[in-house]
Motif scaffolding. Sequence first.
Motif, PDB file in Angstrom:
ATOM      1  N   ARG A   1      39.816  47.194   1.412  1.00 48.07           N
ATOM      2  CA  ARG A   1      41.060  47.899   1.105  1.00 48.07           C
ATOM      3  C   ARG A   1      40.712  49.264   0.523  1.00 48.07           C
ATOM      4  NH1 ARG A   1      42.935  44.030   3.081  1.00 48.07           N
ATOM      5  NH2 ARG A   1      44.668  42.713   2.493  1.00 48.07           N
ATOM      6  N   GLU A   2      41.570  50.219   0.796  1.00 46.13           N
ATOM      7  CA  GLU A   2      41.444  51.525   0.147  1.00 46.13           C
ATOM      8  C   GLU A   2      42.305  51.525  -1.104  1.00 46.13           C
ATOM      9  OE1 GLU A   2      42.197  54.789   2.749  1.00 46.13           O
ATOM     10  OE2 GLU A   2      40.685  54.130   4.186  1.00 46.13           O
ATOM     11  N   TYR A   3      41.784  52.139  -2.153  1.00 45.05           N
ATOM     12  CA  TYR A   3      42.463  52.141  -3.443  1.00 45.05           C
ATOM     13  C   TYR A   3      42.411  53.557  -4.011  1.00 45.05           C
ATOM     14  CZ  TYR A   3      43.168  51.168  -8.408  1.00 45.05           C
ATOM     15  OH  TYR A   3      43.618  51.178  -9.698  1.00 45.05           O
ATOM     16  N   GLN A   4      43.588  54.130  -4.261  1.00 42.56           N
ATOM     17  CA  GLN A   4      43.649  55.476  -4.820  1.00 42.56           C
ATOM     18  C   GLN A   4      43.735  55.394  -6.339  1.00 42.56           C
ATOM     19  OE1 GLN A   4      46.910  57.405  -2.873  1.00 42.56           O
ATOM     20  NE2 GLN A   4      45.771  57.655  -0.979  1.00 42.56           N
ATOM     21  N   ASP A   5      42.853  56.097  -6.985  1.00 47.68           N
ATOM     22  CA  ASP A   5      42.788  56.087  -8.449  1.00 47.68           C
ATOM     23  C   ASP A   5      43.532  57.304  -8.996  1.00 47.68           C
ATOM     24  OD1 ASP A   5      42.143  55.072 -10.873  1.00 47.68           O
ATOM     25  OD2 ASP A   5      40.043  55.711 -10.851  1.00 47.68           O
TER      26      ASP A   5
ATOM     27  N   LYS B   1      47.460  51.768 -12.933  1.00 48.76           N
ATOM     28  CA  LYS B   1      46.453  51.580 -11.886  1.00 48.76           C
ATOM     29  C   LYS B   1      45.624  50.326 -12.118  1.00 48.76           C
ATOM     30  CE  LYS B   1      47.036  54.598  -8.779  1.00 48.76           C
ATOM     31  NZ  LYS B   1      47.235  54.182  -7.393  1.00 48.76           N
ATOM     32  N   SER B   2      45.390  49.952 -13.362  1.00 51.60           N
ATOM     33  CA  SER B   2      44.649  48.715 -13.612  1.00 51.60           C
ATOM     34  C   SER B   2      45.480  47.506 -13.180  1.00 51.60           C
ATOM     35  CB  SER B   2      44.242  48.592 -15.077  1.00 51.60           C
ATOM     36  OG  SER B   2      45.367  48.448 -15.899  1.00 51.60           O
ATOM     37  N   ARG B   3      46.800  47.552 -13.417  1.00 52.87           N
ATOM     38  CA  ARG B   3      47.689  46.476 -12.955  1.00 52.87           C
ATOM     39  C   ARG B   3      47.741  46.442 -11.425  1.00 52.87           C
ATOM     40  NH1 ARG B   3      49.303  41.698 -12.666  1.00 52.87           N
ATOM     41  NH2 ARG B   3      51.482  41.376 -12.181  1.00 52.87           N
ATOM     42  N   GLU B   4      47.780  47.612 -10.802  1.00 45.02           N
ATOM     43  CA  GLU B   4      47.781  47.678  -9.342  1.00 45.02           C
ATOM     44  C   GLU B   4      46.484  47.105  -8.778  1.00 45.02           C
ATOM     45  OE1 GLU B   4      47.808  50.938  -5.708  1.00 45.02           O
ATOM     46  OE2 GLU B   4      48.385  51.598  -7.713  1.00 45.02           O
ATOM     47  N   LEU B   5      45.366  47.383  -9.423  1.00 40.53           N
ATOM     48  CA  LEU B   5      44.082  46.845  -8.977  1.00 40.53           C
ATOM     49  C   LEU B   5      44.077  45.322  -9.053  1.00 40.53           C
ATOM     50  CD1 LEU B   5      41.202  47.353  -7.993  1.00 40.53           C
ATOM     51  CD2 LEU B   5      40.513  47.566 -10.392  1.00 40.53           C
TER      52      LEU B   5
END
Length: 173
Positions: A123-127, A135-139
């Motif tokens: 998966r691609e993840y934009q920080d 972003k930590s919750r999204e991760l």
Amino acid sequence: MRNLITCLLCSFIISGCGFSLRGNYELPDSISQLRLASAETHSALERALRNELKPYNVDIIESGVAGDSNLLNVYLLSDTLDRRLLSLFTTGQVAEYELIYTVRYELQFSQRDAQLVEFDIKREYQDDPDAVLAKSRELELVLSEMRKQAANQIIHQISIAQRSSANTAIPKI
């Protein structure tokens, strides 16, 4: 009447060719029980696999419990998450990662050699350094989705392996 006949004809053609909805893996009737073990006690992947097996009415027997030697054994060896840098902001901070979730497990059918299976989910993840908490919750959510997909892939591979002959290896998807 014409629309009804056309609709019925299309549904017969689609069902006749073996089409099934994505995620609709039919486990053979011979898999009513399986023994599930994990290298890491009560790992997140093990919990995800248990949840994904519930609709199939498969009884999961704990690894330490004595039972039928003809059971399918699933051994979850490892699951790791790696990150690969994809892009940077002009400030030098990381803008985008590729998340690589690697799963290794072993299937042991009765009267067959154990088969080691390994696969990756990417998966691609934009920080965003300005929204660290969000972003930590999204991760966490992305990783949970990846575990669910891995559990579904394990179920799919079990289904394929059960149908294959005793001498063939488990196909990779």
